[in-house]
Design a protein around this motif. Structure first.
Motif: not given
Length: 753
Positions: A79-102
């Motif tokens: 509801p606002t665009d000035s505060l951190p998200a109340e519940y966190t989100t974590e994303i990790k990336f790895l990449c091979s020669a053929t595939t992007l893993y998330i």
């Protein structure tokens, strides 16, 4: 009771109207436009290279994830665009020669997720999910989107035109590509894994950096969050607001596999009006071929679109045609290269829905078989895009439908940060000689130049275009010109739109509802953001629209002054009120009720009328969500009361039951027709598994004298490969007798070679 607001009609000349708007614009220009703006610091992260194997099951137990950089620090968008998200989100990336893993971990309040359906390609609003956006050419113009919800249901979409507006041409969920993904649900979080082949993307050879964004809907907290901050006055998927993902090793070539998509379709139908039955077996298919790192070559032979979602019907009380979205897969990829020229509402020179539709000798719009076609589209390099389309339609001499070749060539050049120039040529031509085709109808050509403006932070947007048509029976005056400029800030929004369409301008493959017009529309909006209370924001808008007819001595034929006050709460509910003062000069007689053999309203006469409107929409995440809008007031020389309501019952995640009702009561004085127009449309969508779906829609319209039933059973037995069973039935409503019925069984298979 139907009543009207007692306001004296504003009888203004062209000069007085233009002068009034000019004074208003001068006063607000500096106040609106010269507001300080700032953009958040651009974030970035490293995508490490890996050769480790992965089991894409949604369980993040592979040891390789420990070495990946964690993308977090999500911030609220609502509801606002000035505060951190109340519940966190974590994303990790790895990449091979053929595939992007998330890998994704989304923390939540609990496990009471909102999942309306298990069907792929859902829209994000109103349910729990996360989306990832990739701008692989770093141009802020186009992006690939991949998404996942807590039940492992996937979606993919193409974003075009910088994501500046929320319409089907800028956000296309009909795009399909093969990739893997799965999710797991826990007490206070869910996890997801994705494996996206690099062949699913287009990117420059040796690329080391893409632009990236992610946004998440958390319906348990009524919160929407983003990784790279986006101000609420901008769309959440606007490509101006993205960070960077930097690859540890440069990427190789973009090698999209050669794809064949054959189909076989058995069809049987019965036309009760013509007392005719038929059955046939159709075979055809598509092919997709990669050309270099950025171009796609699509081929189609004898395409069949019987499995495409049925169009919504509507009650049309206007004098003009209404456009419908393109849903056919062949026309979807890079559709913005072809369909975004000119003005979408008034003068769109290319509207792909025209191809495959023809007008027969009785004046009816009927399906026109497509024999085959070719479509080349995509990136030539980081700054240039190319689009070429050529489709041949079949003839039906018995109903006086000619065979036509339909061609379009488009070229787009990026300039500045996110703007571009576009040049196009359209040619519709009949090569054979037919007795029913006059020489002046043998061809139609349109040549045009567009400039699309988008500032780096999307505060400024605009479009300027000049189009010229060519046909053998017109020697002069065949132009379509337009200019649009807008500024979008947190507290003030303003735009002005100018359109000129000559009476001789013609685009057979376009959407041009009317010609011989000069149209000027201007919108002024003030947005308020309360710091306390239940309201998230509310906005006051003034929106005048004025149209002149040059061919009628510059007579003002349409004028509408709209005012509205709209509210949005922190609980995702919306409501608003509106008022409209309207003048229409009918050049020709017109019956808004479309009643057979009725006395139409006389032409060469002006009509003044005023209306009020009220609207409400509940939180779409509710188990029972609904919205309604009522309109009441005068209408031409009579009165009007209209109400439209929609309700959706969610029995998650297996069923979604909806009901749309629209009622229009038109009361005109004798001898003109009055009418009670009903449009009722129940829908039932069942998702037995993530591979088996059944959808049924009923559409009743007494204005069209039709009750239609479309029922579609889909089994996705392999990736992007489907078996469809589709049943259609149509009845006359006035005497309730059958008019047309069909059933077809269609098999499609997606084969990568």
């Amino acid at each position: 009771m139907v009543w009207a607001w007692p306001i004296k009609p504003l009888n203004l000349t062209v000069r007085e109207t233009v002068g009034m708007l000019r004074i208003l614009l001068v006063h607000v220009f500096f106040f609106f436009f010269f507001q300080p703006s700032a953009q958040e610091k651009t974030k970035s992260f490293i995508v490490k290279y890996t050769e480790a194997p992965f089991n894409i099951d949604g369980i993040l137990d592979e040891a390789a994830w420990a070495s990946a950089h964690t993308v977090n620090d999500f911030r609220q968008y609502f509801p606002t665009d000035s505060l951190p998200a109340e519940y966190t989100t974590e994303i990790k990336f790895l990449c091979s020669a053929t595939t992007l893993y998330i890998a994704i971990k989304a923390n939540t309040l609990g496990n009471d997720y909102v999942i309306p359906s298990l069907e792929r390609d859902y829209r994000a609003g109103g349910n729990d999910n996360i989306s990832l956006l990739f701008d692989t050419f770093n141009d802020g113009t186009n992006a690939f989107l991949f998404g996942m919800n807590p039940y492992g249901v996937r979606r993919e979409a193409l974003i075009a035109n910088g994501g500046r507006s929320n319409n089907d041409s800028n956000f296309t969920t009909s795009w399909d590509v093969k990739w893997k993904g799965e999710a797991q649900r826990y007490e206070n979080h869910y996890t997801a894994e994705m494996a996206i082949p690099l062949t699913s993307f287009k990117f420059p050879e040796g690329a080391t950096q893409w632009r990236f964004q992610s946004y998440r809907f958390d319906m348990q907290k009524n919160e929407t969050s983003v990784w790279q901050p986006v101000p609420q006055n901008q769309l959440i998927f606007n490509l101006a607001f993205m960070g960077h993902m930097v690859f540890e090793r440069p990427l190789g070539k973009s090698r999209t596999p050669f794809t064949l998509i054959p189909y076989i379709n058995g069809l049987a139908d019965e036309d009760f009006e013509q007392d005719a039955t038929s059955s046939e077996l159709k075979v055809g298919g598509d092919a997709k071929i990669a050309i270099g790192n950025g171009l796609n070559l699509d081929l189609t032979f004898n395409p069949d679109f019987s499995n495409v979602e049925v169009d919504d019907i509507f009650t049309n009380l206007t004098r003009f045609e209404i456009s419908l979205p393109e849903r056919r897969q062949f026309f979807v990829d890079n559709n913005d290269l072809f369909g975004s020229f000119g003005g979408m509402r008034d003068a769109n020179p290319f509207f792909s829905r025209r191809i495959g539709i023809a007008t027969d000798s009785s004046g009816n719009s009927v399906q026109n078989r497509i024999i085959g076609g070719v479509r080349l589209s995509g990136k030539l390099n980081e700054n240039w895009r190319l689009g070429f389309l050529n489709i041949q339609t079949d003839a039906n001499v018995a109903t006086e439908i000619a065979s036509n070749n339909n061609m379009m060539l488009a070229l787009q050049k990026k300039v500045f940060s996110r703007s571009n120039f576009g040049l196009f040529l359209i040619n519709r031509q009949t090569f054979e000689e037919y007795d029913f085709v006059s020489p002046e109808e043998e061809y139609n050509r349109v040549l045009g130049l567009d400039y699309n403006l988008a500032s780096e932070d999307n505060t400024w947007v605009g479009k300027f275009y000049a189009h010229k048509s060519f046909q053998s029976n017109v020697s002069r005056g065949h132009y379509s010109l337009g200019a649009f400029l807008g500024r979008n800030s947190r507290y003030f929004n303003v735009f002005s739109d100018f359109v000129y369409i000559d009476e001789n301008f013609q685009s057979d493959l376009g959407f041009v509802p009317r010609k011989d017009i000069i149209k000027w529309a201007t919108s002024l909006e003030r947005v308020f953001w309360p710091k306390k209370g239940i309201l998230n924001n509310h906005a006051l808008q003034f929106f005048p629209i004025i149209t002149w007819r040059p061919g009628l001595d510059n007579r003002q034929t349409d004028r509408e002054f709209q005012g509205s006050w709209n509210f949005e709460t922190r609980g995702f509910t919306e409501f608003g009120i509106g008022f409209s003062n309207q003048f229409v000069f009918l050049v020709d007689s017109f019956d808004p009720t479309d009643t057979p053999d009725a006395v139409p309203l006389p032409g060469n006469q002006g009509y003044h009328f005023n209306t009020f409107s009220l609207g409400y929409a509940s939180n779409s995440a509710n188990i029972l969500a609904f919205e309604a809008e009522a309109l009441f007031g005068s209408f031409f020389n009579g009165d009007r009361f209209s109400i439209g309501a929609q309700a959706v019952l969610r029995v998650q995640p297996k069923a979604r039951i909806g009901l749309n009702i629209n009622y229009d009561r038109i009361v005109l004085p004798d001898p003109f027709p009055s009418a009670d127009l009903w449009l009722i449309s129940p829908t039932v969508n069942l998702t037995f598994t993530k591979a088996i779906f059944w959808s049924t829609i009923f559409q009743y319209s007494n204005q069209r004298d039709n009750l239609g039933i479309n029922s579609r059973l889909q089994w996705r037995f392999a990736p992007l490969s489907d078996l469809f069973l589709v049943y259609n039935d149509n009845y006359f409503t006035n005497r309730f007798s059958p008019r047309f019925r069909s059933i077809n069984l269609k098999l499609t298979y997606w084969l990568n070679i």
